[in-house]
Design a protein around this motif. Structure first.
Motif, PDB file in Angstrom:
ATOM      1  N   SER A  38       2.245   1.830   5.327  1.00 51.24           N
ATOM      2  CA  SER A  38       2.343   1.782   6.790  1.00 51.24           C
ATOM      3  C   SER A  38       3.574   0.996   7.252  1.00 51.24           C
ATOM      4  CB  SER A  38       1.079   1.150   7.383  1.00 51.24           C
ATOM      5  OG  SER A  38       0.997  -0.183   6.958  1.00 51.24           O
ATOM      6  N   GLY A  39       4.566   0.856   6.374  1.00 53.28           N
ATOM      7  CA  GLY A  39       5.769   0.094   6.721  1.00 53.28           C
ATOM      8  C   GLY A  39       6.522   0.743   7.872  1.00 53.28           C
ATOM      9  N   ALA A  40       6.665   0.035   8.972  1.00 53.68           N
ATOM     10  CA  ALA A  40       7.404   0.540  10.134  1.00 53.68           C
ATOM     11  C   ALA A  40       7.881  -0.640  10.950  1.00 53.68           C
ATOM     12  CB  ALA A  40       6.488   1.421  10.974  1.00 53.68           C
ATOM     13  N   LEU A  41       8.878  -0.397  11.789  1.00 50.44           N
ATOM     14  CA  LEU A  41       9.361  -1.473  12.649  1.00 50.44           C
ATOM     15  C   LEU A  41       8.310  -1.803  13.691  1.00 50.44           C
ATOM     16  CD1 LEU A  41      13.021  -0.286  13.232  1.00 50.44           C
ATOM     17  CD2 LEU A  41      12.240  -2.076  11.715  1.00 50.44           C
ATOM     18  N   PRO A  42       8.161  -3.101  14.016  1.00 50.03           N
ATOM     19  CA  PRO A  42       7.146  -3.437  15.014  1.00 50.03           C
ATOM     20  C   PRO A  42       7.502  -2.854  16.381  1.00 50.03           C
ATOM     21  CG  PRO A  42       8.272  -5.410  14.226  1.00 50.03           C
ATOM     22  CD  PRO A  42       8.886  -4.265  13.524  1.00 50.03           C
TER      23      PRO A  42
END
Lengths: 174, 237
Positions: free
Chosen positions: B26-30
């Motif tokens: 689920s790595g994504a920019l906040p």
């Protein structure tokens, strides 16, 4: 900030998240109830990593820095809710985010019991217990917490004893 | 890996292996950076909102100008003075909160918590005074506008009392309330810090007891002020 610098920051952030991103949900689970609270804290930890990335010089290990930021965020997050939880730790222990709430196996019961026992520790002790469970050395825990390594050893000894007592009491209570 | 691993560490490791995979996936920019839920973000939003509220006095000022045209009494000048003060404070609040640094530094927990404590202790008085000033300024502008529109009622003791004492007392109590709210949060940071530093622990316990008494006192004084206002209004009719 230039577009290149933005892209570099983005790439560095995603790389760190890929390597150590599991810290965010683990810390969120330690300090909140299941559901929305945990998701909020997890999101907040990621936001703080993102905001603080420009100040991270790379002198410390990336994982150490990520533990520091995550635990700092958790210890100062939504204190009103934590006051409520402090008033009723048993309820908190029973409601903590369970990684596998539907599984009924012995292993899952032990995990739930471990989370319950962690929830009974004071927030700072919980941070030290978490770092120990993550298998950091006393020196690394000292670097993250700011305590000296000897004091870490003494505190961890007490915390481990307390955890084992809580788990034994939990077993006997069933 | 560590051959001396404790059984609890083993249990933790198996649980987190699965969680780690999910986190990496689920790595994504906040998203929604402006809507952070940390206390610092909430305080910043509150002071900005309050600043905009103060600046909105300009609307009141614009509407009041034609009403007071031709009868610039002391009360009318007072309306302008307090409204301009509110606008100036609002602009200051926006500029000040814009300068707050929101990231966390790469420092050990005990040091970063101590730095937080120091920083917010320094900001506490100014925050309490600024946030507490909003209801007091609104009250003062309302009272003066009422007197400017009804010059014959300026001599009434009740109106003078509301004008001279109402604003300052409201300011003091509202600021004290903000001070106490910030104090509760600082106490929580201090509580976390105390677990890494034994000297802070004893101080924290004393401060916690004081905070409990203070909250009760503020609530009682607010109630008293409300009752006094109602009583004076009733007696003045």
């Amino acid at each position: 900030m230039s577009e290149d610098a933005d892209k570099q920051r983005e790439a560095a952030y995603l790389e760190l998240l890929g390597r150590h991103g599991r810290i965010a949900p683990a810390v969120a689970r330690l300090y909140t109830r299941a559901g929305e609270d945990a998701a909020d804290l997890e999101q907040e930890i990621r936001l703080q990593w993102w905001r603080s990335l420009t100040g991270f010089s790379g002198r410390a290990r990336a994982s150490t820095w990520m533990y520091q930021v995550a635990l700092h965020t958790a210890l100062t997050f939504l204190r009103r809710r934590q006051r409520r939880l402090r008033a009723d730790p048993l309820e908190h222990a029973g409601n903590m985010a369970d990684p596998a709430p539907h599984a009924g196996g012995r292993e899952d019961q032990r995990r739930t019991a471990l989370h319950g026992a962690l929830a009974r520790l004071a927030p700072g002790e919980r941070a030290l217990a978490y770092l120990w469970l993550e298998e950091l050395s006393h020196e690394e825990i000292a670097t993250v917490s700011g305590m000296n390594a000897n004091a870490v050893g003494v505190r961890l000894h007490r915390i481990r004893q307390r955890l084992k007592e809580l788990l034994t009491a939990g077993k006997e209570g069933k | 890996m560590n051959p001396q691993r404790d059984e609890l560490q083993e249990l933790w490791r198996t649980e987190n292996a699965a969680a780690g995979d999910a986190a990496a996936a689920s790595g994504a920019l906040p998203r929604g950076e402006a809507s952070g839920r940390a206390q610092e973000d909430r305080l910043r939003r509150r002071i900005r909102l309050d600043g905009r509220l103060k600046i909105s006095a300009v609307i009141f000022l614009g509407a009041a100008l034609p009403l007071f045209a031709g009868r610039f009494s002391a009360a009318a000048w007072g309306v302008f003075a307090f409204a301009l003060l509110a606008i100036a404070l609002g602009v200051f609040q926006l500029a000040w909160s814009n300068r707050w640094r929101m990231g966390k530094e790469a420092r050990p927990l005990s040091l970063s918590l101590a730095a937080d404590l120091e920083l917010w202790r320094r900001r506490r008085l100014a925050l309490a005074i600024l946030l507490g000033a909003t209801p007091a300024l609104a009250w003062q502008v309302y009272q003066l506008a009422y007197l400017a529109m009804n010059p014959g009622r300026s001599a009434r003791l009740l109106n003078l009392l509301f004008l001279v004492a109402g604003g300052p007392v409201l300011w003091m109590l509202a600021s004290w309330r903000q001070w106490a709210r910030l104090g509760a949060w600082l106490l929580q940071i201090e509580g976390a810090l105390a677990e890494f530093d034994e000297q802070v622990a004893a101080r924290c316990e004393r401060a916690r007891r004081q905070a409990g008494r203070r909250t009760g006192l503020i609530a009682a004084l607010f109630l008293l002020l409300l009752l006094a206002g109602i009583l004076l209004f009733w007696m003045g009719r």
